[in-house]
Design a protein around this motif. Structure first.
Motif, mmCIF file in Angstrom:
data_model
loop_
_atom_site.group_PDB
_atom_site.id
_atom_site.type_symbol
_atom_site.label_atom_id
_atom_site.label_comp_id
_atom_site.label_asym_id
_atom_site.label_seq_id
_atom_site.Cartn_x
_atom_site.Cartn_y
_atom_site.Cartn_z
ATOM 1 N N LEU A 156 -1.649 -8.447 -3.340
ATOM 2 C CA LEU A 156 -2.480 -8.912 -2.225
ATOM 3 C C LEU A 156 -3.806 -9.511 -2.685
ATOM 4 O O LEU A 156 -4.406 -10.289 -1.966
ATOM 5 N N LEU A 214 4.842 -0.302 4.746
ATOM 6 C CA LEU A 214 4.247 -0.880 3.550
ATOM 7 C C LEU A 214 3.862 0.227 2.579
ATOM 8 O O LEU A 214 3.295 1.237 2.988
ATOM 9 N N THR A 215 4.190 0.042 1.320
ATOM 10 C CA THR A 215 3.689 0.907 0.265
ATOM 11 C C THR A 215 2.742 0.062 -0.565
ATOM 12 O O THR A 215 3.115 -1.003 -1.061
ATOM 13 N N LEU A 216 1.494 0.516 -0.670
ATOM 14 C CA LEU A 216 0.460 -0.220 -1.382
ATOM 15 C C LEU A 216 -0.026 0.599 -2.561
ATOM 16 O O LEU A 216 -0.133 1.816 -2.472
ATOM 17 N N LEU A 228 -7.001 -2.303 4.170
ATOM 18 C CA LEU A 228 -5.922 -3.185 4.588
ATOM 19 C C LEU A 228 -6.207 -3.513 6.045
ATOM 20 O O LEU A 228 -6.425 -2.615 6.863
ATOM 21 N N THR A 267 1.108 4.717 1.849
ATOM 22 C CA THR A 267 2.266 4.250 2.622
ATOM 23 C C THR A 267 1.898 4.312 4.093
ATOM 24 O O THR A 267 1.440 5.349 4.581
ATOM 25 N N VAL A 280 1.768 -4.635 -2.929
ATOM 26 C CA VAL A 280 2.383 -4.161 -1.687
ATOM 27 C C VAL A 280 3.879 -4.432 -1.753
ATOM 28 O O VAL A 280 4.317 -5.447 -2.294
#
Length: 105
Positions: free
Chosen positions: A14, A34-36, A51, A77, A101
């Motif tokens: 990102l 989303l897993t970041l 985010l 997450t 992400v």
């Protein structure tokens, strides 16, 4: 300007334009998990990165429970129905971070 759309299961950085706020990306589905992950080559002295989500790509708002604050890196997450996402905030010291992400629908 064309907008990049996240692909399901494909990692995307990102932090792609070396500035906050970053260019937004569109979501691959209406409801997305989303897993970041944040990652730093050299630990910064301070991190405050959110985010943000938007449904019109104009007005962006922080998404609950999606705030990076740890200098050693974090994994977050979340579920979101936003049509677009971006990251915004600040990193003090250290090296340019990576905010990866992965989307799951």
């Amino acid at each position: 300007m064309p907008v990049l759309s996240l692909l399901i299961g494909v990692p995307y950085n990102l932090y792609n334009d070396d500035a906050f706020p970053m260019t937004y990306v569109s979501m691959p589905a209406r409801r997305v998990q989303l897993t970041l992950q944040s990652s730093f080559a050299t630990a910064p002295s301070g991190v405050d990165v959110d985010l943000e989500g938007s449904n019109d790509a104009v007005d962006f708002f922080p998404i609950d429970d999606a705030n990076f604050t740890a200098t050693a890196g974090e994994i977050i997450t979340i579920n979101t129905g936003a049509k677009f996402i971006r990251i915004n905030g600040s990193v003090t010291g250290g090296t340019v971070p990576s905010f990866l992400v992965v989307a799951k629908a």
